[in-house]
Design an enzyme around this catalytic site. Structure first.
Site, PDB file in Angstrom:
ATOM      1  N   ASN A 102      38.693  33.601  47.879  1.00 38.98           N
ATOM      2  CA  ASN A 102      39.339  33.721  46.570  1.00 38.98           C
ATOM      3  C   ASN A 102      38.329  33.504  45.450  1.00 38.98           C
ATOM      4  O   ASN A 102      37.356  32.775  45.612  1.00 38.98           O
ATOM      5  CB  ASN A 102      40.490  32.714  46.441  1.00 38.98           C
ATOM      6  CG  ASN A 102      41.556  32.946  47.510  1.00 38.98           C
ATOM      7  OD1 ASN A 102      41.654  34.040  48.077  1.00 38.98           O
ATOM      8  ND2 ASN A 102      42.327  31.916  47.809  1.00 38.98           N
ATOM      9  N   HIS A 119      33.143  35.066  47.932  1.00 38.48           N
ATOM     10  CA  HIS A 119      33.230  36.280  47.113  1.00 38.48           C
ATOM     11  C   HIS A 119      33.035  36.002  45.626  1.00 38.48           C
ATOM     12  O   HIS A 119      33.398  36.818  44.785  1.00 38.48           O
ATOM     13  CB  HIS A 119      34.589  36.981  47.337  1.00 38.48           C
ATOM     14  CG  HIS A 119      34.749  37.478  48.739  1.00 38.48           C
ATOM     15  ND1 HIS A 119      35.965  37.866  49.257  1.00 38.48           N
ATOM     16  CD2 HIS A 119      33.870  37.622  49.755  1.00 38.48           C
ATOM     17  CE1 HIS A 119      35.800  38.245  50.516  1.00 38.48           C
ATOM     18  NE2 HIS A 119      34.538  38.090  50.846  1.00 38.48           N
ATOM     19  N   CYS A 127      25.168  39.362  34.109  1.00 37.12           N
ATOM     20  CA  CYS A 127      24.931  40.725  33.598  1.00 37.12           C
ATOM     21  C   CYS A 127      24.679  41.692  34.747  1.00 37.12           C
ATOM     22  O   CYS A 127      24.258  41.301  35.838  1.00 37.12           O
ATOM     23  CB  CYS A 127      23.759  40.735  32.608  1.00 37.12           C
ATOM     24  SG  CYS A 127      22.140  40.625  33.371  1.00 37.12           S
ATOM     25  N   CYS A 146      24.681  41.352  27.688  1.00 35.31           N
ATOM     26  CA  CYS A 146      23.855  40.186  28.001  1.00 35.31           C
ATOM     27  C   CYS A 146      22.905  39.899  26.838  1.00 35.31           C
ATOM     28  O   CYS A 146      22.245  40.814  26.319  1.00 35.31           O
ATOM     29  CB  CYS A 146      23.031  40.491  29.260  1.00 35.31           C
ATOM     30  SG  CYS A 146      21.809  39.233  29.663  1.00 35.31           S
ATOM     31  N   CYS A 149      19.135  40.703  28.202  1.00 33.78           N
ATOM     32  CA  CYS A 149      18.590  42.028  28.531  1.00 33.78           C
ATOM     33  C   CYS A 149      19.408  43.166  27.935  1.00 33.78           C
ATOM     34  O   CYS A 149      19.053  44.331  28.055  1.00 33.78           O
ATOM     35  CB  CYS A 149      18.496  42.210  30.050  1.00 33.78           C
ATOM     36  SG  CYS A 149      20.095  42.311  30.850  1.00 33.78           S
ATOM     37  N   GLY A 186      46.187  32.077  54.860  1.00 32.65           N
ATOM     38  CA  GLY A 186      46.507  33.029  53.795  1.00 32.65           C
ATOM     39  C   GLY A 186      45.541  34.175  53.669  1.00 32.65           C
ATOM     40  O   GLY A 186      45.258  34.638  52.555  1.00 32.65           O
ATOM     41  N   ASN A 212      50.045  31.713  58.113  1.00 35.27           N
ATOM     42  CA  ASN A 212      50.339  32.942  57.381  1.00 35.27           C
ATOM     43  C   ASN A 212      51.768  33.335  57.729  1.00 35.27           C
ATOM     44  O   ASN A 212      52.126  33.360  58.906  1.00 35.27           O
ATOM     45  CB  ASN A 212      49.369  34.048  57.848  1.00 35.27           C
ATOM     46  CG  ASN A 212      49.389  35.269  56.958  1.00 35.27           C
ATOM     47  OD1 ASN A 212      50.439  35.648  56.420  1.00 35.27           O
ATOM     48  ND2 ASN A 212      48.241  35.900  56.769  1.00 35.27           N
ATOM     49  N   PRO A 213      52.604  33.660  56.705  1.00 35.96           N
ATOM     50  CA  PRO A 213      53.981  34.060  57.039  1.00 35.96           C
ATOM     51  C   PRO A 213      54.040  35.381  57.816  1.00 35.96           C
ATOM     52  O   PRO A 213      55.001  35.662  58.517  1.00 35.96           O
ATOM     53  CB  PRO A 213      54.661  34.214  55.671  1.00 35.96           C
ATOM     54  CG  PRO A 213      53.598  34.146  54.642  1.00 35.96           C
ATOM     55  CD  PRO A 213      52.382  33.586  55.262  1.00 35.96           C
TER      56      PRO A 213
HETATM   57  N1  APR Z   1      50.967  31.440  52.359  1.00 34.13           N
HETATM   58  C1  APR Z   1      50.064  31.891  53.261  1.00 34.13           C
HETATM   59  N2  APR Z   1      49.724  33.205  53.384  1.00 34.13           N
HETATM   60  C2  APR Z   1      50.345  34.067  52.568  1.00 34.13           C
HETATM   61  C3  APR Z   1      51.297  33.682  51.605  1.00 34.13           C
HETATM   62  C4  APR Z   1      51.607  32.293  51.523  1.00 34.13           C
HETATM   63  N3  APR Z   1      52.504  31.828  50.630  1.00 34.13           N
HETATM   64  N4  APR Z   1      51.735  34.797  50.946  1.00 34.13           N
HETATM   65  C5  APR Z   1      51.060  35.845  51.472  1.00 34.13           C
HETATM   66  N5  APR Z   1      50.231  35.418  52.456  1.00 34.13           N
HETATM   67  C6  APR Z   1      49.322  36.192  53.287  1.00 34.13           C
HETATM   68  C7  APR Z   1      49.706  37.630  53.496  1.00 34.13           C
HETATM   69  O1  APR Z   1      50.582  37.736  54.620  1.00 34.13           O
HETATM   70  C8  APR Z   1      48.350  38.267  53.775  1.00 34.13           C
HETATM   71  O2  APR Z   1      48.056  38.237  55.171  1.00 34.13           O
HETATM   72  O3  APR Z   1      48.095  36.242  52.596  1.00 34.13           O
HETATM   73  C9  APR Z   1      47.364  37.375  53.049  1.00 34.13           C
HETATM   74  C10 APR Z   1      46.719  38.022  51.839  1.00 34.13           C
HETATM   75  O4  APR Z   1      45.937  39.080  52.309  1.00 34.13           O
HETATM   76  P1  APR Z   1      45.049  39.920  51.278  1.00 34.13           P
HETATM   77  O5  APR Z   1      45.867  40.283  50.086  1.00 34.13           O
HETATM   78  O6  APR Z   1      44.386  40.975  52.101  1.00 34.13           O
HETATM   79  O7  APR Z   1      43.970  38.874  50.755  1.00 34.13           O
HETATM   80  P2  APR Z   1      42.670  38.389  51.507  1.00 34.13           P
HETATM   81  O8  APR Z   1      42.895  38.277  52.977  1.00 34.13           O
HETATM   82  O9  APR Z   1      42.209  37.172  50.799  1.00 34.13           O
HETATM   83  O10 APR Z   1      41.634  39.572  51.215  1.00 34.13           O
HETATM   84  C11 APR Z   1      40.316  39.312  51.630  1.00 34.13           C
HETATM   85  O11 APR Z   1      39.507  41.259  50.621  1.00 34.13           O
HETATM   86  O12 APR Z   1      39.969  42.613  49.007  1.00 34.13           O
HETATM   87  C12 APR Z   1      39.020  41.733  49.392  1.00 34.13           C
HETATM   88  O13 APR Z   1      37.600  40.341  48.187  1.00 34.13           O
HETATM   89  C13 APR Z   1      38.942  40.582  48.440  1.00 34.13           C
HETATM   90  O14 APR Z   1      38.830  38.246  48.950  1.00 34.13           O
HETATM   91  C14 APR Z   1      39.554  39.442  49.214  1.00 34.13           C
HETATM   92  C15 APR Z   1      39.360  39.872  50.638  1.00 34.13           C
END
Ligand code: APR
Length: 248
Positions: A102, A119, A127, A146, A149, A186, A212-213
């Site tokens: 995140n 990330h 910049c 910037c 530069c 998540g 993860n739900p």
């Molecule tokens: N608690 C836990 N997990 C949850 C919740 C919750 N309340 N709500 C949603 N989720 C889960 C979803 O089921 C999903 O599997 O969080 C996940 C979010 O997935 P993405 O949106 O793909 O996010 P992420 O896995 O962080 O993406 C990874 O990809 O796009 C790039 O750089 C970006 O950091 C990001 C990376």
């Protein structure tokens, strides 16, 4: 939530805990996950087409404004019980490492100290041409330029196609291999190299837990799967680890 006793015992014994988080842990703070439909003006855009160098070179104003929108979303958001539980966990075990995908800085605002931002962080700006970081900027021109530069400023995040900070990634891999337990919280486990950390841990015989739900492509590989929202599951886990079962 039904949490297996075996997992509780592992968590209570664990001296080195490593957690990987994704956008899902910030969902309960009102931050849309990366692959959730964008809202309002941004609904027409696919994040993966905005978060690239090419997109910024094509339309720097649009990409800057997308991040400015996300920045104000993040600044208005607050850490949720999931973030707070991880910050508390760090205080009660000898070693805790938080590896996050995140870019919202909510873990640090929740009190987590040992955080690797794989990330980057959209609250930081640098910049485009030389990565000069700037603490503050004027918005007289969009994107601002910037002061050193003259190239456009951009968010200090890792865009698709860009490499992750090598030191942070190395530390994350080593931590995953040497943890007493590894939690993946998540994240959709779709984006590499972050998605490989859980399997790397498992290959070093570290028990791995998914919170993860929804299920993900890696769900079947986990030793334990807690299918619920992080904001509920993590406080419950903390209560059981503390042994008082009280969800604070
Ligand atoms: N608690 C836990 N997990 C949850 C919740 C919750 N309340 N709500 C949603 N989720 C889960 C979803 O089921 C999903 O599997 O969080 C996940 C979010 O997935 P993405 O949106 O793909 O996010 P992420 O896995 O962080 O993406 C990874 O990809 O796009 C790039 O750089 C970006 O950091 C990001 C990376």
């Amino acid at each position: 939530m039904n949490i297996p006793d075996e997992l509780i015992q592992l968590l209570q014994k664990a001296r080195k805990v490593v957690a990987l988080t994704g956008a899902g842990i910030s969902a309960e703070s009102g931050i849309p996950t990366f692959r959730q439909a964008q809202t309002g003006l941004w609904a027409q855009y696919d994040p993966e087409e905005l978060a690239t160098r090419a997109a910024f070179q094509r339309n720097p104003r649009l990409v800057w404004q997308w991040y400015a929108w996300r920045r104000q979303l993040v600044q208005q958001a607050a850490p949720n019980p999931g973030h707070l539980a991880l910050a508390e966990w760090e205080r009660i075990v000898p070693e805790f490492m938080l590896i996050t995908q995140n870019v919202d800085g909510l873990h640090q605002r929740a009190g987590s100290q040992n955080v690797i931002e794989l990330h980057g962080n959209l609250l930081r700006v640098k910049c485009f041409d030389h990565d000069h970081t700037v603490p503050t900027w004027e918005e007289d021109e969009i994107p601002p330029r910037c002061g050193q530069c003259g190239s456009y400023l951009r968010p200090d995040v890792v865009w698709f196609g860009e490499s992750l900070p090598a030191a942070g990634l190395h530390t994350a891999v080593t931590a995953a291999r040497t943890a007493d337990i590894f939690l993946s919280i998540g994240t959709s486990s779709l984006v590499q190299p972050a998605a490989s950390l859980a399997l790397e841990a498992k290959s070093y015989r570290v028990p791995i837990v998914e919170i993860n739900p929804q299920s993900t492509p890696l769900t079947s590989a986990f030793n334990f799967v807690l299918a619920g929202p992080a904001g509920e599951v993590l406080p419950e886990l903390m209560g059981r680890v503390r042994g008082d079962g009280v969800m604070r």
